[in-house]
Scaffold this motif. Sequence first.
Motif, PDB file in Angstrom:
ATOM      1  N   LEU A 173      49.846  57.511  57.272  1.00  0.00           N
ATOM      2  CA  LEU A 173      50.843  57.405  56.465  1.00  0.00           C
ATOM      3  C   LEU A 173      52.438  57.207  56.569  1.00  0.00           C
ATOM      4  O   LEU A 173      52.766  56.114  55.916  1.00  0.00           O
ATOM      5  N   PRO A 174      52.897  57.549  57.518  1.00  0.00           N
ATOM      6  CA  PRO A 174      54.225  57.298  58.078  1.00  0.00           C
ATOM      7  C   PRO A 174      54.306  55.849  58.546  1.00  0.00           C
ATOM      8  O   PRO A 174      55.191  55.148  58.221  1.00  0.00           O
ATOM      9  N   THR A 175      53.044  55.379  59.311  1.00  0.00           N
ATOM     10  CA  THR A 175      53.288  53.962  59.502  1.00  0.00           C
ATOM     11  C   THR A 175      52.949  53.216  58.635  1.00  0.00           C
ATOM     12  O   THR A 175      53.907  52.233  58.371  1.00  0.00           O
ATOM     13  N   PHE A 176      52.162  53.472  57.637  1.00  0.00           N
ATOM     14  CA  PHE A 176      52.138  52.226  56.387  1.00  0.00           C
ATOM     15  C   PHE A 176      53.303  52.291  55.650  1.00  0.00           C
ATOM     16  O   PHE A 176      53.657  51.620  55.032  1.00  0.00           O
ATOM     17  N   LEU A 177      53.921  53.487  55.404  1.00  0.00           N
ATOM     18  CA  LEU A 177      55.368  53.358  54.656  1.00  0.00           C
ATOM     19  C   LEU A 177      56.324  52.695  55.250  1.00  0.00           C
ATOM     20  O   LEU A 177      57.321  52.016  54.692  1.00  0.00           O
ATOM     21  N   THR A 178      56.230  52.219  56.718  1.00  0.00           N
ATOM     22  CA  THR A 178      57.189  51.162  57.308  1.00  0.00           C
ATOM     23  C   THR A 178      56.612  50.015  57.173  1.00  0.00           C
ATOM     24  O   THR A 178      57.366  48.900  57.421  1.00  0.00           O
ATOM     25  N   ARG A 228      52.498  50.342  45.894  1.00  0.00           N
ATOM     26  CA  ARG A 228      53.201  49.767  47.023  1.00  0.00           C
ATOM     27  C   ARG A 228      52.694  48.304  47.556  1.00  0.00           C
ATOM     28  O   ARG A 228      51.388  48.135  47.337  1.00  0.00           O
ATOM     29  N   TRP A 229      53.484  47.540  47.946  1.00  0.00           N
ATOM     30  CA  TRP A 229      53.027  46.160  48.288  1.00  0.00           C
ATOM     31  C   TRP A 229      53.482  45.901  49.728  1.00  0.00           C
ATOM     32  O   TRP A 229      54.271  46.311  50.386  1.00  0.00           O
ATOM     33  N   SER A 230      52.317  45.141  50.703  1.00  0.00           N
ATOM     34  CA  SER A 230      52.477  44.844  51.848  1.00  0.00           C
ATOM     35  C   SER A 230      52.266  43.303  51.941  1.00  0.00           C
ATOM     36  O   SER A 230      51.487  42.732  51.296  1.00  0.00           O
ATOM     37  N   LYS A 231      53.036  42.672  52.692  1.00  0.00           N
ATOM     38  CA  LYS A 231      52.858  41.192  52.908  1.00  0.00           C
ATOM     39  C   LYS A 231      52.122  40.899  53.961  1.00  0.00           C
ATOM     40  O   LYS A 231      52.281  41.310  55.215  1.00  0.00           O
ATOM     41  N   LEU A 232      51.042  40.132  54.135  1.00  0.00           N
ATOM     42  CA  LEU A 232      50.192  39.812  55.031  1.00  0.00           C
ATOM     43  C   LEU A 232      50.707  38.447  56.003  1.00  0.00           C
ATOM     44  O   LEU A 232      50.388  38.416  57.192  1.00  0.00           O
ATOM     45  N   ASN A 233      50.951  37.366  55.182  1.00  0.00           N
ATOM     46  CA  ASN A 233      51.460  36.216  55.899  1.00  0.00           C
ATOM     47  C   ASN A 233      52.295  35.348  54.991  1.00  0.00           C
ATOM     48  O   ASN A 233      52.694  35.854  53.791  1.00  0.00           O
TER      49      ASN A 233
END
Length: 472
Positions: free
Chosen positions: A226-231, A254-259
């Motif tokens: 979880l701490p890694t994902f939040l970064t 929550r959103w994360s960009k892949l490319n």
Amino acid sequence: MGVFSALTTAVSGLQAQSYALENISGNIANSRTAGFKRVDTTFADLVPDSALNRQISGSVAAYSQSTNSIQGDLSATRIDTNVAINGDGFFVVDQRQSGVGTNTTFANSNLYTRRGDFDFDANGYLVNGAGYFLKGQKIDTVTGQVIGTQPEVLRITQEQYPAKATTSIEYRANIPSTPATKRATDNPTNPNAQFLSAANYTSFAAPNNPLSTTQGGNGVVTGEALPTFLTDSIPGGQVTVYDSLGKATNVELRWSKLNNGGAGPPVTTGTWNLFVGVNTSATGTAVAYQNVNTDITFGTTGQLVAPSGGNITIPPVTIGGTLVSGVVINTGGTGLTQNGDISGLIDARSIRQDGYTAGTLDRVSVSAEGQVIGTFSNGQVKALAQISVARFNADNSLKRLDGGAFEETIESGPPIVGLGTADLIGGNVEQSNTDIADEFSKMIVTQQAYSANTKVITTAQEMLRDVFSIIR
């Protein structure tokens, strides 16, 4: 015979003016009666049949003239169930026949009134100050359609409004083209630090590959990662959703960009993954976030390219012991964009869902279209009934009844159900259309005419006495 005819004519005049005075007194007495329609008096001459050059003015007869079509002033009462008709028409009402409470039976006859001081009785019936029960048609709160074709006595109870499970989340937001994740801000010289990488999770126990299944991952983030994902992600907002029993659960996005996209076709400028918080305080191997396993891509102008139509389905997840299933995030196709934002954070303009918990009726009001609107404790506003309003081709030919009610006659014609050009004004009551000043003016004229007729009788009596004196 002239003197005797004068006596007869004067007596008819006394009767006519007495009739007019009776109407005037009734109008004045009801000058403060809600919905009252004054009764005017008209006079007609009665001419004896005689030769053309021997015709006389004759006697007089008095008749009532209704003013049902003349509207009284509207007065605000601040009582939500009070309602006034602004324009033509009458409320359709009924009378109690027998019984009390929920066992009340009605006459099942349509009567009509302008008196709109309706309020709830102990059993949920809308009753006006004269004891007449309002009629209308129920409305299906689910479909919004009117039930039935004939008006019936309205009864609105305090029954609980059922809960509705969330099926759709309306999501309108702008996603920054360059997300300000903590990893990116900690590594400003590394352009790839903004992207979510499976390599950052290889040290954690399986399952821990947050990438979507279309990107070769399983979309799972556990408590230890979880701490890694939040970064590697940025917050996208949160919304409360409901299950079929009305239990509330908070859904965090929550959103994360892949490319930064590819050459296409179509040409894209960014691929993102969306995550749903399952247990944001999870530890160990418990699931903290779940990828919706749908790649979200944007075009060169920031428009949404995929998924087609802009709908993102959330997979079934259990959040706080509540199963969230069958929920679709609806972006409207154009409601989700990827444009530059100096903050690097998501600008969530609107996050709304369509579910709600169970609720009870808080208050009732009346719309201009004649709908009885219920406001419930769960925030829902629903149309409960449609008030019936009837119009007539000859309003002034209706028969008057006690309590400001009227009934249909042959002369009035059948009722025409519908508002027509009129509208209803809630929280108001129509007052009497009697003008006190006008009625007092009429009373003075009537009194003078009555006194003049008594003078005629006195004069005729004196003339007869003179005739009798001649005989003696």
